[in-house]
Write a protein that holds these residues in place. Structure first.
Motif: not given
Length: 406
Positions: A176-202
């Motif tokens: 489950y990734l949750v995040g925010r979009a502003e302008g041409n960029r977005m950020k998504l993250s999830t933390f399930d206790g073991n995985h700490a994932f951060l995605f950024e894109a433009e």
């Protein structure tokens, strides 16, 4: 799924006054793990109970992970992270919690973490109207050192600046990734206790995406994507298979009492058997375990058994047994478990030499009532994938009904 900086972090971040110790812990907190020069945010709801106990929930969109073993020690919190051999240890300061996130099963895996009360996972990073990131994207992840690539499918839903979704890969989903979009960029993250994932894109001028993926202490990949509503992955039933010269699955591993168990044992004769290759350290495996637990409880009287082959983080029977027992207790699992080896895929493959390779945790093997191999399903598209999870359930039930009704 895949999961160096060595931090020396004192736990005494604050000189706590009596007023600090009276802080109201109940409410929504935004946790921030410092990793690879980035901040990976997530949401956690804390509730102080009337009896003095403390419970919490990690929240990733629709997912809620209950933390019910929290200990308060004077001005500190010790927070075991569900079934994982991982904890958060923080000092209680003035409107802030600060300390460390530690994977106890990995050497020197300690990252700084802070919490502050708030509502928004990501701080605003632009005042521009968000571009449209919704839809289906054909994705390529690129590991920079060896230039290895992984094909994936990104699926995103967007409501204004709010965005959610996941990536499907041949070995499983990024949950489950949750995040925010502003302008041409977005950020998504999830933390399930073991995985700490951060995605950024433009979004680029040609309407493709160019981004970065940070996972935990040191894993990094760049990624690119373009819109493709027809994007698909390889059939998960075709990736793992019997090598030439082998005609079936065979193994003999100890159960939790140390007694060797094999498919030739009387318990499994004339029954459909599901063999689950998994590890308790693996959140995707836990998604599959929750699904199989419910399904088995509803169908065990139809002539079916499940055997979980546990590949744990340490080559130590007692350690592996303790992790599996904790999982059994947390999920109330009623099927069988064997200790099969460690989570090193090369070593795991040696324990099942009839397979071309153990390429994913989890992997599900289905054997019919005659002891013949029916299917090997690599990876697991969990509930975070929406319709793909629903489609898996439909296909699985149809396959099992056909086998059990014979």
């Amino acid at each position: 799924m895949r999961n160096l900086y060595l931090f020396s972090i004192p736990l005494l971040f604050f000189a706590c006054s009596p007023e600090d110790k009276k802080i109201d812990l109940s409410g929504k907190w935004i946790g921030e793990i410092s990793m690879q020069g980035k901040t990976m945010p997530f949401e956690m709801q804390i509730q102080e109970e009337q009896d003095g106990g403390i419970k919490a929930r990690i929240i990733n969109g629709k997912e809620e992970i209950v933390l019910d073993e929290i200990q308060k020690r004077n001005d500190s919190l010790h927070i075991p992270l569900h079934i994982f051999d991982i904890s958060i240890d923080v000092k209680i300061g003035h409107n802030v919690l600060a300390g460390t996130y530690t994977k106890h099963y990995e050497e020197d895996y300690v990252l700084p973490i802070t919490f502050h009360k708030g509502e928004n996972r990501f701080k605003s990073f632009s005042d521009e109207t968000p571009a449209d990131f919704s839809g289906k994207w054909e994705v390529t992840f690129i590991e920079p050192k060896e230039q290895d690539t992984t094909e994936a499918v990104g699926i995103f839903e967007q409501n204004g600046s709010d965005i959610k979704g996941t990536f499907l890969t041949p070995l499983g989903d990024y949950r489950y990734l949750v995040g925010r979009a502003e302008g041409n960029r977005m950020k998504l993250s999830t933390f399930d206790g073991n995985h700490a994932f951060l995605f950024e894109a433009e979004i680029q001028n040609d309407n493709t995406l160019k981004g970065d993926f940070y996972s935990g202490k040191e894993w990094y990949e760049s990624w690119t994507a373009f819109r493709n509503e027809d994007a698909e992955l390889p059939n998960p039933d075709s990736l793992t298979y019997l090598k030439k010269g082998y005609d079936n699955i065979r193994f003999s591993f100890p159960n939790l009492e140390g007694e060797k168990v094999s498919l030739t044992d009387e318990k499994y004769q004339d029954k459909v058997v599901i063999v689950q290759i998994f590890g308790t350290w693996c959140p995707n495996c836990m998604d599959e375990t929750k699904f199989l637990t419910k399904w088995y409880d509803e169908n065990k009287d139809r002539g079916v058994e499940i055997i979980g082959l546990a590949y744990e983080a340490k080559d130590d029977f007692d350690y592996a047994k303790s992790r599996v027992e904790k999982m059994i207790d947390k999920y109330d699992v009623n099927y069988d478990f064997l200790i099969a080896g460690t989570n090193d895929k090369e070593e795991a493959s040696k324990t099942l030499p009839m397979l071309n390779q153990v390429i994913s945790f989890p992997t599900m093997i289905i054997i019919d009532k005659n002891g013949e191999l029916v299917n090997i399903h690599t990876g697991f598209s969990g509930p975070g994938t929406g319709k793909y999870y629903d489609e898996f359930i439909q296909d699985f039930n149809a396959k099992m009904d056909s086998l059990l009704n014979k």
